[in-house]
Design a protein around this motif. Structure first.
Motif, PDB file in Angstrom:
ATOM      1  N   ASP A 185      -2.797  -3.176 -18.471  1.00 58.00           N
ATOM      2  CA  ASP A 185      -3.466  -2.571 -17.442  1.00 58.00           C
ATOM      3  C   ASP A 185      -4.579  -3.580 -16.884  1.00 58.00           C
ATOM      4  O   ASP A 185      -5.300  -4.158 -17.643  1.00 58.00           O
ATOM      5  N   VAL A 186      -4.782  -3.413 -15.760  1.00 60.39           N
ATOM      6  CA  VAL A 186      -5.752  -4.354 -14.940  1.00 60.39           C
ATOM      7  C   VAL A 186      -6.319  -3.782 -13.782  1.00 60.39           C
ATOM      8  O   VAL A 186      -5.855  -3.104 -13.104  1.00 60.39           O
ATOM      9  N   VAL A 187      -7.461  -3.973 -13.538  1.00 60.82           N
ATOM     10  CA  VAL A 187      -8.430  -3.610 -12.298  1.00 60.82           C
ATOM     11  C   VAL A 187      -8.398  -4.980 -11.293  1.00 60.82           C
ATOM     12  O   VAL A 187      -8.622  -6.027 -11.838  1.00 60.82           O
ATOM     13  N   LEU A 188      -7.845  -4.668 -10.101  1.00 65.76           N
ATOM     14  CA  LEU A 188      -7.984  -5.992  -9.168  1.00 65.76           C
ATOM     15  C   LEU A 188      -8.875  -5.663  -7.997  1.00 65.76           C
ATOM     16  O   LEU A 188      -8.836  -4.381  -7.300  1.00 65.76           O
ATOM     17  N   ALA A 189      -9.513  -6.370  -7.625  1.00 63.81           N
ATOM     18  CA  ALA A 189     -10.293  -6.437  -6.136  1.00 63.81           C
ATOM     19  C   ALA A 189      -9.527  -7.407  -5.167  1.00 63.81           C
ATOM     20  O   ALA A 189      -9.434  -8.405  -5.395  1.00 63.81           O
ATOM     21  N   VAL A 190      -8.991  -6.949  -4.387  1.00 64.07           N
ATOM     22  CA  VAL A 190      -7.831  -7.414  -3.123  1.00 64.07           C
ATOM     23  C   VAL A 190      -8.629  -7.482  -1.978  1.00 64.07           C
ATOM     24  O   VAL A 190      -8.860  -6.439  -1.381  1.00 64.07           O
ATOM     25  N   SER A 191      -8.451  -8.375  -1.152  1.00 63.61           N
ATOM     26  CA  SER A 191      -8.722  -8.431   0.383  1.00 63.61           C
ATOM     27  C   SER A 191      -7.298  -7.746   0.887  1.00 63.61           C
ATOM     28  O   SER A 191      -6.489  -8.150   0.756  1.00 63.61           O
ATOM     29  N   THR A 192      -8.017  -6.755   1.843  1.00 63.42           N
ATOM     30  CA  THR A 192      -6.912  -5.812   2.420  1.00 63.42           C
ATOM     31  C   THR A 192      -6.072  -6.626   3.333  1.00 63.42           C
ATOM     32  O   THR A 192      -4.824  -6.394   3.493  1.00 63.42           O
ATOM     33  N   GLN A 193      -6.672  -7.516   4.234  1.00 61.71           N
ATOM     34  CA  GLN A 193      -6.004  -8.282   5.142  1.00 61.71           C
ATOM     35  C   GLN A 193      -5.117  -9.510   4.481  1.00 61.71           C
ATOM     36  O   GLN A 193      -3.969  -9.679   4.855  1.00 61.71           O
ATOM     37  N   SER A 194      -5.720 -10.311   3.849  1.00 53.58           N
ATOM     38  CA  SER A 194      -5.249 -11.436   3.369  1.00 53.58           C
ATOM     39  C   SER A 194      -4.382 -11.233   1.967  1.00 53.58           C
ATOM     40  O   SER A 194      -3.365 -12.321   1.500  1.00 53.58           O
ATOM     41  N   GLU A 195      -4.619 -10.305   1.310  1.00 55.41           N
ATOM     42  CA  GLU A 195      -3.956  -9.916  -0.068  1.00 55.41           C
ATOM     43  C   GLU A 195      -4.526 -10.932  -1.068  1.00 55.41           C
ATOM     44  O   GLU A 195      -3.846 -11.383  -2.002  1.00 55.41           O
ATOM     45  N   GLN A 196      -5.732 -11.627  -0.871  1.00 59.56           N
ATOM     46  CA  GLN A 196      -6.182 -12.594  -1.806  1.00 59.56           C
ATOM     47  C   GLN A 196      -6.843 -11.839  -2.838  1.00 59.56           C
ATOM     48  O   GLN A 196      -7.611 -11.066  -2.625  1.00 59.56           O
ATOM     49  N   VAL A 197      -6.597 -12.213  -4.005  1.00 61.29           N
ATOM     50  CA  VAL A 197      -7.160 -11.645  -5.058  1.00 61.29           C
ATOM     51  C   VAL A 197      -8.869 -12.150  -5.441  1.00 61.29           C
ATOM     52  O   VAL A 197      -8.947 -13.343  -5.548  1.00 61.29           O
ATOM     53  N   ASP A 236     -20.180  -9.542  -0.071  1.00 61.32           N
ATOM     54  CA  ASP A 236     -19.561 -10.483   0.558  1.00 61.32           C
ATOM     55  C   ASP A 236     -18.204 -10.193   1.377  1.00 61.32           C
ATOM     56  O   ASP A 236     -17.700 -11.137   2.380  1.00 61.32           O
ATOM     57  N   ASN A 237     -17.700  -9.305   1.035  1.00 61.01           N
ATOM     58  CA  ASN A 237     -16.191  -8.987   1.830  1.00 61.01           C
ATOM     59  C   ASN A 237     -16.336  -7.526   2.273  1.00 61.01           C
ATOM     60  O   ASN A 237     -16.689  -6.518   1.650  1.00 61.01           O
ATOM     61  N   THR A 238     -15.819  -7.246   3.388  1.00 60.32           N
ATOM     62  CA  THR A 238     -15.816  -6.062   4.168  1.00 60.32           C
ATOM     63  C   THR A 238     -14.411  -5.299   4.057  1.00 60.32           C
ATOM     64  O   THR A 238     -14.537  -4.207   4.302  1.00 60.32           O
ATOM     65  N   ASP A 239     -13.575  -6.046   3.627  1.00 58.60           N
ATOM     66  CA  ASP A 239     -12.203  -5.283   3.477  1.00 58.60           C
ATOM     67  C   ASP A 239     -11.864  -5.392   2.117  1.00 58.60           C
ATOM     68  O   ASP A 239     -10.442  -5.734   1.731  1.00 58.60           O
ATOM     69  N   VAL A 240     -12.486  -5.146   1.025  1.00 54.74           N
ATOM     70  CA  VAL A 240     -12.122  -5.213  -0.309  1.00 54.74           C
ATOM     71  C   VAL A 240     -11.352  -3.877  -0.666  1.00 54.74           C
ATOM     72  O   VAL A 240     -12.016  -2.699  -0.307  1.00 54.74           O
ATOM     73  N   GLU A 241     -10.256  -4.109  -1.561  1.00 53.84           N
ATOM     74  CA  GLU A 241      -9.746  -2.769  -1.935  1.00 53.84           C
ATOM     75  C   GLU A 241      -9.684  -2.755  -3.694  1.00 53.84           C
ATOM     76  O   GLU A 241      -9.246  -3.933  -4.143  1.00 53.84           O
ATOM     77  N   ILE A 242     -10.227  -1.849  -4.085  1.00 57.36           N
ATOM     78  CA  ILE A 242     -10.040  -1.852  -5.851  1.00 57.36           C
ATOM     79  C   ILE A 242      -8.751  -1.270  -6.295  1.00 57.36           C
ATOM     80  O   ILE A 242      -8.524  -0.018  -5.952  1.00 57.36           O
ATOM     81  N   ARG A 243      -7.903  -1.778  -6.836  1.00 56.61           N
ATOM     82  CA  ARG A 243      -6.526  -1.317  -7.369  1.00 56.61           C
ATOM     83  C   ARG A 243      -6.577  -1.134  -8.996  1.00 56.61           C
ATOM     84  O   ARG A 243      -6.769  -2.108  -9.621  1.00 56.61           O
ATOM     85  N   TYR A 244      -6.268   0.154  -9.099  1.00 54.28           N
ATOM     86  CA  TYR A 244      -5.805   0.267 -10.615  1.00 54.28           C
ATOM     87  C   TYR A 244      -4.520   1.202 -10.637  1.00 54.28           C
ATOM     88  O   TYR A 244      -4.162   1.652 -11.612  1.00 54.28           O
ATOM     89  N   ASP A 245      -3.818   0.995  -9.722  1.00 53.67           N
ATOM     90  CA  ASP A 245      -2.410   1.879  -9.608  1.00 53.67           C
ATOM     91  C   ASP A 245      -1.197   0.788  -9.674  1.00 53.67           C
ATOM     92  O   ASP A 245      -0.197   1.106  -9.193  1.00 53.67           O
ATOM     93  N   LEU A 246      -1.426  -0.478 -10.202  1.00 55.29           N
ATOM     94  CA  LEU A 246      -0.435  -1.472 -10.089  1.00 55.29           C
ATOM     95  C   LEU A 246      -0.235  -1.841 -11.429  1.00 55.29           C
ATOM     96  O   LEU A 246      -0.792  -1.875 -12.394  1.00 55.29           O
ATOM     97  N   MET A 247       1.351  -2.405 -11.736  1.00 57.84           N
ATOM     98  CA  MET A 247       1.705  -2.600 -13.011  1.00 57.84           C
ATOM     99  C   MET A 247       2.129  -4.168 -12.824  1.00 57.84           C
ATOM    100  O   MET A 247       2.654  -4.523 -11.685  1.00 57.84           O
TER     101      MET A 247
END
Length: 691
Positions: A176-188, A209-220
């Motif tokens: 299990d991992v928590v990721l912060a990802v840029s929504t537009q570029s998909e950069q981790v 520093d990032n306006t389009d960050v997505e926190i993901r905990y729904d990924l395998m």
């Protein structure tokens, strides 16, 4: 004079097409499979009667990979021999598979440093472990990766993840991992394994520093990465990189200095899972049997050079050639049996894989069993959620309990009940500090039966460090750590029919904990109704509905039998509650379209005989509280039977069930109401027998 042929123009670049490459790490560098990997590497362990690594190689071949390097460490000669004798070494193979033997590798980092030292990588490549089962169209993701690389040379790696809610059967808790990802570029931007912690720390700068960050905990994590040739070089330059986690964290920390980036690609509908422990071995096996991994399913014979035909029947029953089934044996559902295996009379098998040349005696019950080639089980035995390696003998009247592993050539019994979660070997476990003088191995170990030859294997707790805390026990099948004051009898109830979940839409074998709160049941049913409403309004697919229902099941800790009952009730309740002023003669006209639309959903939850009994009990209970359902009960049951959702033998069993002392009046009324349908079934059965 004829003009000269124009071969090329000045300044024109002749671009050679890149060879598609992959690196397979055929070692796990841990002891998750305990005694099983002492004689055979994990990559060669049979998964639904096929070596695990062949699923990985077939996945790469389907993706158009032309050149594969398999890094072999533990028992490397066995892997090299397997590859030499496989279809990948044939001249007709579209993919060359080259073993890279290195006994000194102790981590993924060491393996990639070995690849770099040999200068084998010439272009972007796929990095994958040798225990991944997947049908992802990875060639499309490679194209996205290369297109990104053309625009952004700093992108080193694209990690492939699959959307999977908490509680998903193939989502391993240790990954299990928590990721912060840029929504537009998909950069981790941030990567952190949870390690089952309840609180996580994330640098606040990521959000500022990032306006389009997505926190993901729904990924395998699919354990599949598309890498540039620079990745092995970076492992060589930094010996602190031992795992992919080390690499990703190191790149993210040094991003501002080195300018390298890592990106993410999320898949939704395709299948991918890693056989990283016995829990995942069980879950992935069930997924293969239930055809979630298509086209990699047992009857396709897509891997083996052996051309034996495997038949596929109703309820996911797969039989190889020359299987002998004695009179009265019952293969309920989700069963695979290898060639030249004999199954005795009155034996019952469900959710199990039986290998080649096995002998199963009479009156044996196998549920969730994985019996490899050459296993012998004598009469009156019981096996529940266990692995029996090749050469194992289980003598008569022996019970192999939940979570047990019997390694190569172990003998147990007769007349004994093995404890749960026991790991057995045919030889005493050796420690690296033991003296060189070998003591004679006893032929009989009475602790596991008068004919037994079995020695207990002690596994470490499975943490990242080597220190093992005192007084903890590892559940090898679920990586659950229990303290001394917890009792396994409190966690695993063998008296309940609800202990092992085998009917979730996405297959799994989870353990129900404790009693279900009445409020939770009410809330579960309410959200179930809302889910079905939303699915109809938004035209949500069946698979997504099943995933949502299963997530609700885990969220409210509802046992699987209650899920069966409430799904049936909800499918009938929803259209009747929406319609108003319904006459009893209109009930079936309203229900039939809804039942037809939800047939695939219902079939997912009422496949086994036990689930069908839950369905009938649900209909009976609902008829007692709803006069419309009561008026049409016989027609509803007939509809379920006509649509092959109920078996007539299950209906007979339900009809003959003894009433509860507090419910005799209602029980008798229901039986009287459905008696004409039961008589019709009996007459039809007699006519069929006469014919």
């Amino acid at each position: 004079m004829a003009p000269k042929t124009k071969t090329s123009q000045r300044g024109e670049d002749l671009k050679q097409e890149d060879v598609l490459q992959a690196v397979v790490i055929a070692d796990s560098f841990n002891i998750r499979f305990g005694p099983l990997t002492q004689k055979k590497p994990r990559a060669l362990l049979p998964l639904v009667n096929v070596p695990v690594i062949d699923y990985t190689l077939n996945f790469l071949a389907a993706a158009g990979i032309q050149e594969v390097f398999v890094v072999c460490c533990h028992l490397a000669d066995q892997i090299r021999t397997h590859l030499k004798n496989s279809k990948w070494s044939e001249s007709s193979s579209t993919m060359t598979v080259t073993p890279v033997l290195s006994d000194g590798c102790l981590s993924v980092g060491d393996a990639l440093r070995e690849i770099d030292s040999k200068a084998l990588i010439r272009s972007d490549f796929i990095l994958i472990t040798g225990d991944v089962v997947s049908n992802i169209a990875v060639q499309d993701i490679m194209a996205i990766h290369k297109k990104r690389r053309e625009k952004d040379k700093s992108s080193l790696m694209t990690m492939i993840y699959k959307k999977a809610p908490i509680g998903h059967s193939t989502r391993c808790p240790e990954d299990d991992v928590v990721l912060a990802v840029s929504t537009q570029s998909e950069q981790v931007l941030h990567y952190q394994k949870t390690r089952q912690e309840k609180r996580l720390d994330m640098p606040v700068e990521i959000l500022l520093d990032n306006t389009d960050v997505e926190i993901r905990y729904d990924l395998m994590d699919c354990q599949i990465s598309i890498c540039t040739p620079l990745v092995p070089q970076l492992y060589t330059d930094n010996f602190d990189y031992q795992t992919r986690e080390d690499f990703v964290k190191g790149i993210l920390i040094n991003e501002e200095i080195l300018g390298n980036t890592i990106h993410l690609h999320v898949v939704k509908d395709e299948y991918a899972a890693r056989v990283s422990n016995l829990q995942m071995y069980d879950a992935v096996s069930k997924d293969i049997i239930r055809r979630w991994t298509f086209p990699m399913v047992p009857d396709q014979n897509f891997i083996s050079t052996d051309k034996q035909r495997i038949s596929y029947g109703r309820h996911n029953i797969y039989l190889s050639e020359n299987v002998s089934l004695e009179r009265g044996c019952v293969l309920e559902e989700n069963v695979v049996i290898g060639s030249n295996t004999i199954v005795g009379s009155n034996t019952s098998i469900i959710d199990s894989v039986i290998g080649k040349n096995c002998i199963i005696g009479e009156n044996v019950k196998i549920k969730g069993g994985y019996l490899w080639d050459g296993v012998k089980v004598e009469d009156h035995c019981m096996i529940d959620t266990a692995v029996l390696a090749s050469g194992v003998i289980v003598y008569k009247n022996t019970t192999v309990n939940t979570g047990s592993v019997l390694a190569w050539d172990v003998k147990v019994g007769p007349d004994i009940v093995l404890p749960m979660l026991v790991l057995l070997m045919s030889e005493p476990q050796k420690d690296e500090f033991d003296s060189d003088t070998e003591e004679p191995i006893p032929e009989v170990t009475p602790v596991f039966g008068s004919k037994s030859k079995a020695f207990e294997y002690r596994a470490s707790c499975g943490s990242d460090d080597d220190e093992e805390e005192d007084g903890i026990i590892q559940d090898t099948w679920g990586l659950k750590i229990l303290s001394d004051d917890e009792d396994y009898d409190d966690i695993y109830s063998t008296d309940s029919e609800d202990d092992i979940d085998v009917d979730d839409g996405v297959d799994e074998a989870d353990i129900e904990l404790g009693d279900v709160d009445e409020h939770d049941v009410v809330m579960f049913y309410s959200e179930l109704i809302d889910t079905l409403k939303r699915a109809k309004e938004e035209n949500i697919g069946k698979d997504n509905v099943i995933l949502e229902i299963n997530s609700l099941k885990h969220a409210y800790n509802i046992c699987i039998n209650d899920v069966h009952r409430m799904v049936v009730k909800a499918v009938i309740d929803l259209p009747l509650s929406i319609s108003k002023d319904i006459e009893t003669t209109q009930v079936m006209n309203i229900l039939k379209p809804q039942l037809a639309a939800q047939k695939s959903l219902l079939l997912n939850y009422i496949k086994s005989p036990e689930a069908q009994l839950d369905c009938l009990n649900s209909l009976e209970g609902f008829s007692e509280e709803n006069k419309l359902v009561k008026s049409a009960l016989i027609k509803i049951i007939h509809y379920f039977y006509h649509e092959d959702m109920l078996d007539e033998q299950v209906i007979f069993k339900w009809y003959k069930k003894e009433p509860h002392p507090d419910n005799i009046t209602s029980h008798t009324a229901v039986r009287k109401q459905v008696a004409p349908f039961i008589k019709w079934l009996q007459d039809a059965e007699e006519e069929s027998s006469d014919d």
